[in-house]
Design a protein around this motif. Structure first.
Motif, short mmCIF file in Angstrom:
data_model
loop_
_atom_site.label_atom_id
_atom_site.label_comp_id
_atom_site.label_asym_id
_atom_site.label_seq_id
_atom_site.Cartn_x
_atom_site.Cartn_y
_atom_site.Cartn_z
N ARG A 45 -1.79 -13.81 28.61
CA ARG A 45 -1.98 -12.68 29.30
C ARG A 45 -2.27 -13.20 30.91
NH1 ARG A 45 -4.82 -11.51 24.54
NH2 ARG A 45 -6.80 -12.35 25.73
N SER A 46 -2.77 -14.33 30.68
CA SER A 46 -3.02 -14.75 32.28
C SER A 46 -2.01 -15.06 32.97
CB SER A 46 -3.88 -16.11 32.20
OG SER A 46 -4.13 -16.57 33.29
N GLU A 47 -1.00 -15.86 32.52
CA GLU A 47 0.36 -16.15 33.00
C GLU A 47 1.15 -14.85 33.21
OE1 GLU A 47 2.77 -19.06 31.15
OE2 GLU A 47 2.23 -20.57 32.57
N LYS A 48 1.01 -14.04 32.17
CA LYS A 48 1.86 -12.71 32.63
C LYS A 48 1.18 -11.91 33.94
CE LYS A 48 3.76 -11.44 28.30
NZ LYS A 48 3.56 -10.73 26.78
N ARG A 49 -0.16 -12.03 34.13
CA ARG A 49 -0.86 -11.18 35.12
C ARG A 49 -0.61 -11.99 36.30
NH1 ARG A 49 -1.33 -7.25 37.35
NH2 ARG A 49 -3.31 -6.74 38.73
N ILE A 93 6.31 -21.07 37.69
CA ILE A 93 6.23 -20.36 36.44
C ILE A 93 7.23 -20.32 35.59
CG2 ILE A 93 5.01 -18.28 35.47
CD1 ILE A 93 3.41 -17.98 37.87
N LEU A 94 8.36 -19.80 36.20
CA LEU A 94 9.57 -19.67 35.24
C LEU A 94 10.12 -20.89 34.40
CD1 LEU A 94 11.44 -16.55 36.89
CD2 LEU A 94 9.88 -16.59 34.73
N GLU A 95 9.78 -21.99 35.33
CA GLU A 95 10.53 -23.66 35.04
C GLU A 95 9.56 -23.80 33.72
OE1 GLU A 95 10.32 -27.64 36.98
OE2 GLU A 95 11.49 -26.10 38.26
N THR A 96 8.15 -23.55 33.97
CA THR A 96 7.41 -24.09 32.78
C THR A 96 7.34 -23.23 31.66
OG1 THR A 96 5.37 -23.35 33.72
CG2 THR A 96 6.11 -25.59 34.36
N SER A 97 7.51 -21.86 32.05
CA SER A 97 7.60 -20.92 30.78
C SER A 97 8.62 -19.93 30.90
CB SER A 97 6.23 -20.12 30.84
OG SER A 97 5.17 -20.70 30.80
N SER A 99 10.32 -18.22 28.91
CA SER A 99 10.21 -17.09 28.12
C SER A 99 9.62 -15.83 28.89
CB SER A 99 9.62 -17.36 26.76
OG SER A 99 8.18 -17.65 26.93
N LEU A 100 9.19 -15.98 29.99
CA LEU A 100 8.64 -15.12 30.82
C LEU A 100 9.59 -14.46 31.77
CD1 LEU A 100 5.19 -16.53 32.04
CD2 LEU A 100 5.67 -14.68 30.41
N LYS A 101 10.84 -14.63 31.47
CA LYS A 101 11.70 -13.98 32.45
C LYS A 101 11.97 -12.56 31.90
CE LYS A 101 15.61 -13.87 35.16
NZ LYS A 101 16.40 -14.63 36.21
N PRO A 102 12.18 -12.44 30.87
CA PRO A 102 12.33 -11.02 30.28
C PRO A 102 11.16 -10.14 30.70
CG PRO A 102 12.92 -12.33 28.36
CD PRO A 102 12.29 -13.23 29.64
N TYR A 103 9.83 -10.62 30.63
CA TYR A 103 8.77 -10.03 30.91
C TYR A 103 9.04 -9.52 32.65
CZ TYR A 103 3.97 -8.54 31.84
OH TYR A 103 2.81 -7.70 32.04
N LEU A 104 9.32 -10.50 33.35
CA LEU A 104 9.67 -10.27 34.68
C LEU A 104 10.44 -8.93 35.09
CD1 LEU A 104 9.44 -11.18 37.94
CD2 LEU A 104 11.33 -12.58 37.30
#
Length: 152
Positions: A45-49, A93-97, A99-104
């Motif tokens: 949640r923290s990374e998404k925020r 952030i996107l390099e280390t995670s 999988s967050l690209k779709p959330y972006l």
């Protein structure tokens, strides 16, 4: 386990250190599982925020550059530098995670609208100056060579 739960409330850092020691020792029966699960879930949640905050701030500066003509010349270098800082943070952030690209993509429009509202209040300019549709695509927003057209 109740000692670790009370430790969680009394001294979070010490709770983390104790939990790590228990995990390393494979002493699973003494782990405060409820709080550990909450903390691990909170990391996501923290990374998404953080991603949402960065995207909103990036859009604020892109909107400043594109729309706040009276301040553009004086602030151009600063604004361009901030845009690059936000892009660097994004890419890290996107390099280390990845999988967050779709959330972006999921929060892209919402973050733009939030930035638009902020800029309307911050500048006091006519809201119509700020486009209601995003001024960039996801790819443009993250492209370090792209800036909005400022020739008008």
């Amino acid at each position: 386990m109740s000692r670790l739960k009370s430790l969680y409330d009394a001294d979070f850092n010490l709770w983390v250190e104790e939990t790590v020691k228990k995990l390393q020792a494979k002493n699973y029966e003494e782990i405060d599982w409820d709080n550990l699960i909450d903390e691990v879930a909170g990391l996501g949640r923290s990374e998404k925020r953080e991603l949402e905050n960065l995207l909103t701030r990036l859009f604020e500066y892109l909107l400043k550059l594109a729309c706040w003509k009276s301040e553009r010349e004086y602030n151009l270098g600063h604004w361009a530098g901030e845009i690059q800082n936000f892009r660097n943070d994004f890419l890290e952030i996107l390099e280390t995670s990845p999988s967050l690209k779709p959330y972006l993509i999921e929060v892209f429009d919402e973050c733009y609208q939030d930035a638009r509202k902020i800029m309307i209040k911050r500048t006091g300019l006519d809201p119509q100056i700020f486009p209601t549709e995003p001024i960039a695509t996801v790819e443009q927003a993250l492209d370090e060579d792209w800036l909005p057209n400022i020739n008008s």
